[in-house]
Design a protein around this motif. Structure first.
Motif, short mmCIF file in Angstrom:
data_model
loop_
_atom_site.label_atom_id
_atom_site.label_comp_id
_atom_site.label_asym_id
_atom_site.label_seq_id
_atom_site.Cartn_x
_atom_site.Cartn_y
_atom_site.Cartn_z
N ALA A 192 -3.06 -2.30 6.26
CA ALA A 192 -3.25 -3.71 6.61
C ALA A 192 -2.05 -4.54 6.17
O ALA A 192 -1.59 -5.42 6.91
N ALA A 193 -1.53 -4.27 4.97
CA ALA A 193 -0.36 -5.00 4.48
C ALA A 193 0.86 -4.72 5.35
O ALA A 193 1.60 -5.64 5.72
N ARG A 194 1.07 -3.48 5.70
CA ARG A 194 2.20 -3.13 6.56
C ARG A 194 2.06 -3.77 7.94
O ARG A 194 3.04 -4.18 8.55
N ARG A 195 0.82 -3.87 8.42
CA ARG A 195 0.59 -4.44 9.75
C ARG A 195 0.95 -5.93 9.76
O ARG A 195 1.52 -6.41 10.74
N VAL A 196 0.63 -6.65 8.70
CA VAL A 196 0.98 -8.07 8.62
C VAL A 196 2.49 -8.24 8.72
O VAL A 196 3.00 -9.08 9.48
N ILE A 197 3.23 -7.45 7.95
CA ILE A 197 4.69 -7.53 7.98
C ILE A 197 5.23 -7.14 9.35
O ILE A 197 6.13 -7.78 9.90
N ALA A 198 4.63 -6.10 9.95
CA ALA A 198 5.08 -5.65 11.27
C ALA A 198 4.84 -6.71 12.34
O ALA A 198 5.57 -6.79 13.33
N GLU A 199 3.80 -7.52 12.14
CA GLU A 199 3.50 -8.61 13.09
C GLU A 199 4.50 -9.76 12.97
O GLU A 199 4.47 -10.69 13.77
N GLY A 200 5.35 -9.70 11.94
CA GLY A 200 6.31 -10.78 11.72
C GLY A 200 5.76 -11.92 10.89
O GLY A 200 6.39 -12.97 10.77
N ARG A 201 4.60 -11.71 10.28
CA ARG A 201 3.98 -12.75 9.46
C ARG A 201 4.38 -12.56 8.00
O ARG A 201 4.73 -11.46 7.55
N ARG A 202 4.32 -13.66 7.24
CA ARG A 202 4.48 -13.57 5.79
C ARG A 202 3.17 -13.07 5.19
O ARG A 202 2.09 -13.30 5.76
N LEU A 203 3.27 -12.42 4.03
CA LEU A 203 2.12 -11.74 3.44
C LEU A 203 1.87 -12.21 2.03
O LEU A 203 2.79 -12.29 1.22
N VAL A 204 0.60 -12.52 1.74
CA VAL A 204 0.11 -12.65 0.37
C VAL A 204 -0.94 -11.56 0.20
O VAL A 204 -1.87 -11.46 1.01
N TRP A 205 -0.79 -10.75 -0.83
CA TRP A 205 -1.75 -9.65 -1.04
C TRP A 205 -2.20 -9.70 -2.49
O TRP A 205 -1.38 -9.63 -3.41
N THR A 206 -3.52 -9.85 -2.68
CA THR A 206 -4.08 -9.89 -4.03
C THR A 206 -5.08 -8.75 -4.17
O THR A 206 -6.10 -8.73 -3.47
N ASP A 207 -4.80 -7.83 -5.04
CA ASP A 207 -5.66 -6.66 -5.27
C ASP A 207 -5.41 -6.18 -6.69
O ASP A 207 -4.25 -6.11 -7.12
N ASP A 208 -6.47 -5.83 -7.39
CA ASP A 208 -6.32 -5.51 -8.81
C ASP A 208 -5.86 -4.08 -9.08
O ASP A 208 -5.51 -3.76 -10.23
N ASP A 209 -5.82 -3.22 -8.04
CA ASP A 209 -5.35 -1.85 -8.33
C ASP A 209 -4.53 -1.21 -7.21
O ASP A 209 -3.91 -0.17 -7.44
N VAL A 210 -4.49 -1.79 -6.01
CA VAL A 210 -3.74 -1.17 -4.92
C VAL A 210 -2.40 -1.85 -4.70
O VAL A 210 -1.44 -1.21 -4.26
N ASP A 226 13.36 -9.22 1.96
CA ASP A 226 13.65 -10.53 2.56
C ASP A 226 12.70 -11.62 2.09
O ASP A 226 12.58 -12.67 2.73
N GLY A 227 11.99 -11.37 1.00
CA GLY A 227 11.12 -12.39 0.43
C GLY A 227 9.93 -12.75 1.28
O GLY A 227 9.38 -13.85 1.17
N ARG A 228 9.48 -11.84 2.14
CA ARG A 228 8.40 -12.15 3.07
C ARG A 228 7.02 -11.86 2.52
O ARG A 228 6.02 -12.05 3.24
N ALA A 229 6.92 -11.39 1.27
CA ALA A 229 5.61 -11.07 0.72
C ALA A 229 5.50 -11.52 -0.72
O ALA A 229 6.46 -11.45 -1.49
N LEU A 230 4.31 -11.97 -1.08
CA LEU A 230 3.95 -12.28 -2.46
C LEU A 230 2.84 -11.33 -2.84
O LEU A 230 1.74 -11.35 -2.25
N LEU A 231 3.10 -10.46 -3.80
CA LEU A 231 2.14 -9.44 -4.24
C LEU A 231 1.61 -9.82 -5.62
O LEU A 231 2.40 -10.01 -6.55
#
Length: 261
Positions: A192-210, A226-231
C-alpha cells in the motif's frame, strides 16, 4: 448517494479545491463560487456534492468572523479529481496510511486527558479499544479539511466500519479489504505504501511495527526519496502523540504551500 463525475461536477470540485467556493450564512447567495463574476449561486450543486461525500464545509461558530466558510474536498473528492480532473498530483494532499493497534488504540494514549474505552467487533470477537479523544478529533479534522487523505492500513481493514462507528468518523478509504494478519498483512501494508508513491502522491505512514526505520534496509530509503514520505513509528504503548500530529500537519503544509503558492 453516488454521483457520476460529469465535467460540470468535476469543474466545481476543482474550484472547491482551489478555495473558490464559500458558504456565506449572512449573505446571498448562500453558497457562492467566487471563480465567477459576479459569484455564481451553486447552493444546489454544493449540497449534492456534500451528500455524495465529495466536499465538506466546517461552519464552526466563530471560525470566520466575517461569516464566510470555505469548502474543502474530502478524501473521496480528491480521489474524483485524481481520476477525472487530472490535477497536478503535487497539489493533492498526502495520503495518510493509518494503522490502528499501537497507533490509535494504545494502552496509555496520554494527550493530557483521560483516555476513553469502547468495544469494536473483529472477526466474531468483541475487543476493548482505548484511545485519546483529542487524537481522533485531529485525525478527523485533518481529513475533512483536505489537509490529508486518511486511508486505513491495518489488520482492522475488513472491519473498519466498527471503528468509524465507535469513533464517529466518516467513511474513510482502505489500503486493502482482505481479512488478513501476520506476514500477509505486513506485505499488504508495504504494498500500500509503495502504491501511494507509485501513484505520484505524497505519503504519511503511521504504524508501530511495520514502518521501516532508517537502519532497517532499503525500504526506508525507497519510500523517503525526494522527501515525498513522512514515516512515523510510534511507541505501541502510547500510540500517536501530539508532536506526531504536528509533524504530519507540517508535512502536509508543504503541499498546501505548493498548491497556493
Amino acid at each position: 448517494m453516488s454521483l457520476y463525475p460529469t465535467k460540470t461536477r468535476v469543474r466545481l470540485l476543482q474550484d472547491v479545491a482551489d478555495g473558490l467556493v464559500q458558504f456565506s450564512p449572512h449573505g446571498h447567495p448562500a453558497v457562492a463560487n467566487v471563480a465567477t463574476t459576479p459569484p455564481a449561486n451553486v447552493l444546489a450543486a454544493a449540497s449534492e456534492q456534500r451528500q455524495a461525500g465529495w466536499i465538506h464545509v466546517d461552519i464552526t461558530e466563530g471560525k470566520d468572523v466575517l461569516g464566510a466558510y470555505p469548502y474543502n474536498p474530502t478524501g473521496a473528492g480528491w480521489g474524483i479529481l485524481a481520476a477525472h480532473g487530472n490535477p497536478d498530483l503535487d497539489s493533492l494532499p498526502p495520503v495518510w496510511l493509518l494503522d490502528v493497534d499501537g497507533v490509535v488504540n494504545a494502552r496509555e494514549p496520554g494527550w493530557s486527558a483521560a483516555a476513553r474505552e469502547g468495544t469494536a467487533y473483529y472477526s466474531g470477537v468483541d475487543y476493548i479499544l482505548r484511545w485519546a479523544p483529542a487524537l481522533i478529533e485531529r485525525i478527523e479534522a485533518l481529513h475533512l479539511a483536505g489537509t490529508v487523505e486518511v486511508r486505513w492500513c491495518s489488520t482492522w481493514c475488513a472491519y473498519v466500519d466498527q471503528l468509524e462507528r465507535l469513533w464517529s468518523l466518516p467513511e474513510l478509504g482502505r489500503a486493502f479489504t482482505e481479512d488478513i494478519n501476520g506476514y500477509a498483512a505486513i506485505l499488504a501494508k508495504i504494498a500500500a505504501a509503495r502504491r501511494v508513491i507509485a501513484e505520484g502522491r505524497r505519503l504519511v505512514w503511521t504504524d508501530d511495527d511495520v514502518v521501516p526505520m532508517p537502519n532497517d534496509g532499503p525500504l526506508h530509503g525507497e519510500l523517503t526519496a525526494d522527501g515525498r514520505a513522512l514515516l512515523i513509528r510510534p511507541d505501541h504503548r502510547v500510540g500517536l502523540q501530539p508532536e506526531h500530529l504536528d509533524a504530519i500537519e507540517a508535512f502536509a503544509q508543504q503541499t498546501e504551500d505548493a498548491r497556493h503558492g
